[in-house]
Design a protein around this motif. Structure first.
Motif, PDB file in Angstrom:
ATOM      1  N   VAL A 544      30.776  37.996  23.928  1.00  0.00           N
ATOM      2  CA  VAL A 544      29.613  37.583  24.717  1.00  0.00           C
ATOM      3  C   VAL A 544      28.330  37.658  23.896  1.00  0.00           C
ATOM      4  CG1 VAL A 544      28.219  38.078  26.753  1.00  0.00           C
ATOM      5  CG2 VAL A 544      30.713  38.348  26.847  1.00  0.00           C
ATOM      6  N   VAL A 545      27.579  36.553  23.890  1.00  0.00           N
ATOM      7  CA  VAL A 545      26.229  36.544  23.334  1.00  0.00           C
ATOM      8  C   VAL A 545      25.281  36.806  24.500  1.00  0.00           C
ATOM      9  CG1 VAL A 545      24.492  35.230  22.075  1.00  0.00           C
ATOM     10  CG2 VAL A 545      26.930  34.873  21.575  1.00  0.00           C
ATOM     11  N   LYS A 546      24.811  38.035  24.590  1.00  0.00           N
ATOM     12  CA  LYS A 546      24.006  38.460  25.737  1.00  0.00           C
ATOM     13  C   LYS A 546      22.777  37.581  25.938  1.00  0.00           C
ATOM     14  CE  LYS A 546      21.522  42.548  27.448  1.00  0.00           C
ATOM     15  NZ  LYS A 546      21.157  43.966  27.149  1.00  0.00           N
ATOM     16  N   GLU A 547      22.194  37.141  24.837  1.00  0.00           N
ATOM     17  CA  GLU A 547      20.952  36.365  24.917  1.00  0.00           C
ATOM     18  C   GLU A 547      21.158  34.999  25.568  1.00  0.00           C
ATOM     19  OE1 GLU A 547      20.735  39.607  22.297  1.00  0.00           O
ATOM     20  OE2 GLU A 547      22.128  37.896  22.208  1.00  0.00           O
ATOM     21  N   LEU A 548      22.400  34.517  25.605  1.00  0.00           N
ATOM     22  CA  LEU A 548      22.676  33.208  26.234  1.00  0.00           C
ATOM     23  C   LEU A 548      22.847  33.322  27.745  1.00  0.00           C
ATOM     24  CD1 LEU A 548      25.163  31.471  23.746  1.00  0.00           C
ATOM     25  CD2 LEU A 548      22.780  30.863  24.209  1.00  0.00           C
ATOM     26  N   LEU A 549      22.960  34.541  28.248  1.00  0.00           N
ATOM     27  CA  LEU A 549      23.131  34.744  29.686  1.00  0.00           C
ATOM     28  C   LEU A 549      21.781  34.910  30.370  1.00  0.00           C
ATOM     29  CD1 LEU A 549      26.111  37.297  29.779  1.00  0.00           C
ATOM     30  CD2 LEU A 549      26.213  34.806  30.039  1.00  0.00           C
ATOM     31  N   SER A 550      21.650  34.299  31.539  1.00  0.00           N
ATOM     32  CA  SER A 550      20.448  34.513  32.341  1.00  0.00           C
ATOM     33  C   SER A 550      20.498  35.914  32.951  1.00  0.00           C
ATOM     34  CB  SER A 550      20.368  33.465  33.447  1.00  0.00           C
ATOM     35  OG  SER A 550      21.412  33.680  34.406  1.00  0.00           O
ATOM     36  N   ILE A 551      19.388  36.363  33.490  1.00  0.00           N
ATOM     37  CA  ILE A 551      19.348  37.677  34.142  1.00  0.00           C
ATOM     38  C   ILE A 551      20.361  37.735  35.276  1.00  0.00           C
ATOM     39  CG2 ILE A 551      17.921  39.233  35.535  1.00  0.00           C
ATOM     40  CD1 ILE A 551      15.509  38.271  33.904  1.00  0.00           C
ATOM     41  N   GLU A 552      20.460  36.646  36.034  1.00  0.00           N
ATOM     42  CA  GLU A 552      21.388  36.598  37.163  1.00  0.00           C
ATOM     43  C   GLU A 552      22.842  36.634  36.689  1.00  0.00           C
ATOM     44  OE1 GLU A 552      21.711  34.116  41.377  1.00  0.00           O
ATOM     45  OE2 GLU A 552      21.106  33.050  39.542  1.00  0.00           O
ATOM     46  N   GLU A 553      23.129  35.907  35.604  1.00  0.00           N
ATOM     47  CA  GLU A 553      24.495  35.894  35.059  1.00  0.00           C
ATOM     48  C   GLU A 553      24.884  37.261  34.507  1.00  0.00           C
ATOM     49  OE1 GLU A 553      24.449  31.157  33.730  1.00  0.00           O
ATOM     50  OE2 GLU A 553      23.990  32.739  32.284  1.00  0.00           O
ATOM     51  N   LEU A 554      23.926  37.902  33.828  1.00  0.00           N
ATOM     52  CA  LEU A 554      24.185  39.230  33.269  1.00  0.00           C
ATOM     53  C   LEU A 554      24.431  40.237  34.388  1.00  0.00           C
ATOM     54  CD1 LEU A 554      24.350  40.862  30.647  1.00  0.00           C
ATOM     55  CD2 LEU A 554      21.883  41.280  30.831  1.00  0.00           C
ATOM     56  N   GLU A 555      23.682  40.107  35.458  1.00  0.00           N
ATOM     57  CA  GLU A 555      23.863  40.997  36.609  1.00  0.00           C
ATOM     58  C   GLU A 555      25.235  40.795  37.231  1.00  0.00           C
ATOM     59  OE1 GLU A 555      21.538  42.199  40.782  1.00  0.00           O
ATOM     60  OE2 GLU A 555      21.101  40.286  39.787  1.00  0.00           O
ATOM     61  N   TRP A 556      25.663  39.527  37.332  1.00  0.00           N
ATOM     62  CA  TRP A 556      27.002  39.259  37.879  1.00  0.00           C
ATOM     63  C   TRP A 556      28.073  39.919  37.025  1.00  0.00           C
ATOM     64  CZ3 TRP A 556      31.623  37.492  36.211  1.00  0.00           C
ATOM     65  CH2 TRP A 556      32.580  37.169  37.182  1.00  0.00           C
ATOM     66  N   LEU A 557      27.958  39.767  35.689  1.00  0.00           N
ATOM     67  CA  LEU A 557      28.963  40.310  34.783  1.00  0.00           C
ATOM     68  C   LEU A 557      29.040  41.833  34.900  1.00  0.00           C
ATOM     69  CD1 LEU A 557      31.024  39.892  32.517  1.00  0.00           C
ATOM     70  CD2 LEU A 557      29.132  39.961  30.874  1.00  0.00           C
ATOM     71  N   ASN A 558      27.896  42.494  34.909  1.00  0.00           N
ATOM     72  CA  ASN A 558      27.894  43.957  35.015  1.00  0.00           C
ATOM     73  C   ASN A 558      28.417  44.416  36.372  1.00  0.00           C
ATOM     74  OD1 ASN A 558      26.946  44.583  32.416  1.00  0.00           O
ATOM     75  ND2 ASN A 558      24.817  44.242  33.020  1.00  0.00           N
ATOM     76  N   ASN A 559      28.040  43.705  37.430  1.00  0.00           N
ATOM     77  CA  ASN A 559      28.538  44.064  38.766  1.00  0.00           C
ATOM     78  C   ASN A 559      30.045  43.841  38.867  1.00  0.00           C
ATOM     79  OD1 ASN A 559      26.030  44.820  39.707  1.00  0.00           O
ATOM     80  ND2 ASN A 559      25.567  42.827  40.632  1.00  0.00           N
ATOM     81  N   TYR A 560      30.518  42.744  38.252  1.00  0.00           N
ATOM     82  CA  TYR A 560      31.960  42.475  38.268  1.00  0.00           C
ATOM     83  C   TYR A 560      32.713  43.595  37.559  1.00  0.00           C
ATOM     84  CZ  TYR A 560      36.495  40.409  37.181  1.00  0.00           C
ATOM     85  OH  TYR A 560      37.846  40.208  37.053  1.00  0.00           O
ATOM     86  N   HIS A 561      32.236  43.997  36.416  1.00  0.00           N
ATOM     87  CA  HIS A 561      32.913  45.049  35.665  1.00  0.00           C
ATOM     88  C   HIS A 561      32.868  46.394  36.397  1.00  0.00           C
ATOM     89  CE1 HIS A 561      33.083  42.953  31.481  1.00  0.00           C
ATOM     90  NE2 HIS A 561      34.169  42.764  32.192  1.00  0.00           N
ATOM     91  N   GLU A 562      31.785  46.644  37.113  1.00  0.00           N
ATOM     92  CA  GLU A 562      31.722  47.861  37.925  1.00  0.00           C
ATOM     93  C   GLU A 562      32.792  47.824  39.018  1.00  0.00           C
ATOM     94  OE1 GLU A 562      28.511  50.483  40.601  1.00  0.00           O
ATOM     95  OE2 GLU A 562      28.038  48.417  40.002  1.00  0.00           O
ATOM     96  N   THR A 563      32.955  46.652  39.638  1.00  0.00           N
ATOM     97  CA  THR A 563      33.991  46.487  40.663  1.00  0.00           C
ATOM     98  C   THR A 563      35.374  46.674  40.073  1.00  0.00           C
ATOM     99  OG1 THR A 563      32.617  44.946  41.934  1.00  0.00           O
ATOM    100  CG2 THR A 563      34.982  44.890  42.349  1.00  0.00           C
ATOM    101  N   VAL A 564      35.606  46.090  38.907  1.00  0.00           N
ATOM    102  CA  VAL A 564      36.901  46.224  38.244  1.00  0.00           C
ATOM    103  C   VAL A 564      37.226  47.698  38.002  1.00  0.00           C
ATOM    104  CG1 VAL A 564      38.156  45.805  36.078  1.00  0.00           C
ATOM    105  CG2 VAL A 564      36.896  43.939  37.167  1.00  0.00           C
ATOM    106  N   TYR A 565      36.260  48.441  37.497  1.00  0.00           N
ATOM    107  CA  TYR A 565      36.508  49.863  37.223  1.00  0.00           C
ATOM    108  C   TYR A 565      36.806  50.623  38.519  1.00  0.00           C
ATOM    109  CZ  TYR A 565      36.198  54.596  35.540  1.00  0.00           C
ATOM    110  OH  TYR A 565      36.505  55.904  35.249  1.00  0.00           O
ATOM    111  N   ASN A 566      36.016  50.371  39.535  1.00  0.00           N
ATOM    112  CA  ASN A 566      36.191  51.098  40.800  1.00  0.00           C
ATOM    113  C   ASN A 566      37.518  50.760  41.471  1.00  0.00           C
ATOM    114  OD1 ASN A 566      33.715  52.359  40.517  1.00  0.00           O
ATOM    115  ND2 ASN A 566      32.605  50.811  41.712  1.00  0.00           N
ATOM    116  N   LYS A 567      37.965  49.519  41.329  1.00  0.00           N
ATOM    117  CA  LYS A 567      39.223  49.096  41.960  1.00  0.00           C
ATOM    118  C   LYS A 567      40.447  49.655  41.224  1.00  0.00           C
ATOM    119  CE  LYS A 567      37.915  45.956  45.189  1.00  0.00           C
ATOM    120  NZ  LYS A 567      38.357  45.920  46.613  1.00  0.00           N
ATOM    121  N   LEU A 568      40.385  49.655  39.883  1.00  0.00           N
ATOM    122  CA  LEU A 568      41.579  49.953  39.091  1.00  0.00           C
ATOM    123  C   LEU A 568      41.706  51.417  38.679  1.00  0.00           C
ATOM    124  CD1 LEU A 568      41.728  46.859  36.684  1.00  0.00           C
ATOM    125  CD2 LEU A 568      42.511  47.057  39.056  1.00  0.00           C
ATOM    126  N   SER A 569      40.604  52.076  38.441  1.00  0.00           N
ATOM    127  CA  SER A 569      40.662  53.429  37.870  1.00  0.00           C
ATOM    128  C   SER A 569      41.438  54.442  38.716  1.00  0.00           C
ATOM    129  CB  SER A 569      39.253  53.956  37.589  1.00  0.00           C
ATOM    130  OG  SER A 569      38.474  53.987  38.769  1.00  0.00           O
TER     131      SER A 569
END
Length: 587
Positions: A544-569
């Motif tokens: 991932v090139v962070k600079e190519l992501l908008s603030i909204e896209e970056l927020e989605w990615l971080n929120n998705y990964h938080e969900t993944v961790y909470n669901k699977l861990s």
């Protein structure tokens, strides 16, 4: 070439000038039992979709954009010309026939493996060009040595605790629709629809838990046509108690000939032989299978089970990623060995019933072939460099999964990082869609392609497809693609989200999750829907090139990964949790 020439000899003996071999079985399935893979046997092209036309002096094979690279490679030296579907400069099969089949010539094919829609197009052309059609010719039996037999495994009943609705309730809903359509009979031939309607599953088609069968539904009776060896006395007794008669598979034609008044068929699924058997005097109403639309909307029990299934599948994926990342450099890992490892990890999960399709595991330039399948000759070793695309899924009693991740194995170029991020941007854009009731997949397709189009990049396939419930991984009628699809997206529908970039000879990138349509809000302007992502697996942040992501896209990615961790861990040991935490870190 030997097989094509042998086919031509038989054609000459039977006075057939042109012979068509489809990829279909008698049920117009996308994936078929080995017995029906005649097009692959004769042509050497092994993709799931394609039509071969063998004439006295030429041979042509039509396939779509998913398989252009693969088909070019596999057809080399065969004398068969590749005809690229939906590509400028290449005629369709019908256009080619119109220009090249002359008056008095004969076109032959196996009517059992030819759809009513395709058959009717040929009938129109035959009237224009005055050529003849023979539909009762299965010439494959005469050239195919050791042709595989049709499987005869026993069927199983799919428990209502998984599927959430009994067959009598499903039949009742079908009959309500028949009543609205004013039809007395409904011929059902598609295997996944039959499996869904009767709550049965089988093992007749690899990866697809279906059984070869037909059905005729009437207002007061139902008949299931199936090989008697596949049903137990207990199943026969249970079906009989619900007024469902079981007859031999072959009896469908004779029973169709006795139908009266009116009949409903899906001309894309009913084969030409069955269509020809329908009495000419009765009314035929055509449309998409009634069951297909009902099946597309998952009930609450299915959705609840699917959530559990997706979490288990996500755990399996993370364990595979951990194995992959830790094994490279310490042992020899190849496309094939990685595929086997992922299958074995999935098989350990609760309710696991095998893979949902043949895993696509492509390293470096192999991933540019969308449906690449490694063999002993092509099998690449995975090294600490480049990218490795893995598209896979599992069959479980409580659902079907389909997920793709592209793994960064080591140093990659700036171009690769940019393209990885563009695919992610398209994926996120579609994931975040909010849309008005009445929207179709065609309306949303641009959301996934937009970021790629800005750089002059496109992918020659759809963006998403429906997914079955312990059924076929590709399921209609909904889809997300630029081609016209009038099916409205409704709550309870499952779709994939899988944009990609494929650069021949270089690399392929795809990021795929599964989505479910849910209600969002109702305003004065109408009902609005959105997608909930129900696949849980980290996206490789090393690409991932962070600079190519908008603030909204970056927020989605971080929120998705938080969900993944909470669901699977909760289902992981401490080392796995630590590994997952690193994969889902905030950026």
């Amino acid at each position: 070439m030997k097989r094509v020439n042998k086919l031509r000899e038989i054609m000459k003996n039977k006075n057939i000038d042109h012979y068509i071999i489809t990829s279909n079985d008698p049920h117009q399935s996308e994936y078929v039992a080995e017995h029906y893979r005649g097009r692959a046997y004769v042509s050497g092209f092994t993709g799931s979709s394609g039509t071969l036309l063998v004439s006295n002096d030429s041979s042509k094979l039509w396939t779509d954009g998913r398989y252009f690279i693969q088909a070019e490679n596999e057809l080399k030296g065969s004398g068969i010309d590749l005809m690229k579907m939906r590509t400028t400069g290449y005629p369709t099969l019908e256009e080619y026939i119109k220009e090249n089949v002359n008056k008095g010539e004969v076109i032959g094919f196996d009517g059992n493996c030819y759809s009513t829609n395709a058959y009717k197009k040929l009938l129109e052309l035959s009237e224009e060009n005055s050529f003849k059609i023979q539909i009762n010719n299965d010439l494959l039996d005469e050239i195919w040595e050791d042709r595989p037999t049709v499987p005869k495994d026993k069927i199983i009943l799919h428990d209502i605790d998984f599927c959430g609705e009994g067959r009598n309730d499903k039949l009742s809903n079908v009959r309500k629709k028949m009543n609205e359509l004013k039809v007395k009979s409904f011929i059902l031939t598609s295997l996944d629809d039959i499996a869904w309607l009767f709550n049965i599953r089988g093992n007749d088609v690899k990866f697809n838990p279906v059984v070869m069968a037909y059905a005729i539904i009437k207002m007061d009776e139902v008949t299931l046509y199936i090989d008697n060896n596949k049903v137990t006395d207990e199943i026969i007794s249970e079906f009989k108690s619900q007024n469902i008669t079981i007859k031999r598979y072959e009896e469908i034609i004779s029973d169709v000939k006795t139908l009266t008044d009116s009949v409903y068929i899906d001309p894309a699924k009913v084969n030409a032989s069955i269509f020809n058997a329908i009495p000419k005097e009765i009314k035929v109403i055509e449309g998409i299978n009634i069951t297909t639309s009902l099946k597309a909307i998952k009930n609450e029990v299915e959705l609840r089970n699917l959530e559990n299934c997706q979490v288990r599948d996500g755990v399996a994926m993370v364990r595979f990623i951990k194995w992959l990342k830790e094994s490279i450099g310490n042992m020899r890992v190849t496309e094939i060995s990685a595929t086997k490892k992922l299958s074995s990890i999935r098989a350990e999960g609760k309710y696991a019933k095998g893979d949902s399709f043949g895993t696509i595991a492509g390293y470096k330039e192999h991933a540019a072939m969308m449906h690449y399948s490694a063999n002993e000759e092509s099998d690449y070793e995975i090294l600490n460099e480049g990218m490795f695309l893995v598209d896979s899924g599992g069959q479980y009693l409580d659902g079907t999964t389909d997920i793709t991740r592209t793994f960064v194995m080591g140093n990659i170029t700036e171009e690769e990082k940019r393209d990885f991020t563009l695919v992610l941007k398209g994926h996120i854009n579609l994931s975040m869609a909010k849309f008005l009731r009445g929207t179709t997949g065609v309306n949303l397709d641009i959301l996934a392609r937009g970021p790629l189009w800005k750089y002059g990049i496109d992918y020659k396939c759809g963006t998403g497809h429906g997914v079955g419930f312990f059924l076929n991984v590709h399921e209609g009628p909904q889809g997300i693609a630029p081609q016209n699809n009038t099916v409205v997206l409704e709550p309870g529908m499952i779709l994939t989200n899988e944009p990609g970039i494929y650069k021949e000879g270089k690399y392929g990138i795809r990021t795929e999750n599964t989505l479910v349509v849910v209600k969002d809000e109702t305003t004065e302007f109408g009902d609005f829907y959105r997608f909930d992502t129900i696949s849980y697996c980290p996206i490789d942040l090393n690409g991932v090139v962070k600079e190519l992501l908008s603030i909204e896209e970056l927020e989605w990615l971080n929120n998705y990964h938080e969900t993944v961790y909470n669901k699977l861990s909760p289902f992981m040991n401490e080392k796995e949790k630590e590994f997952l935490q690193e994969l889902t870190r905030v950026i």
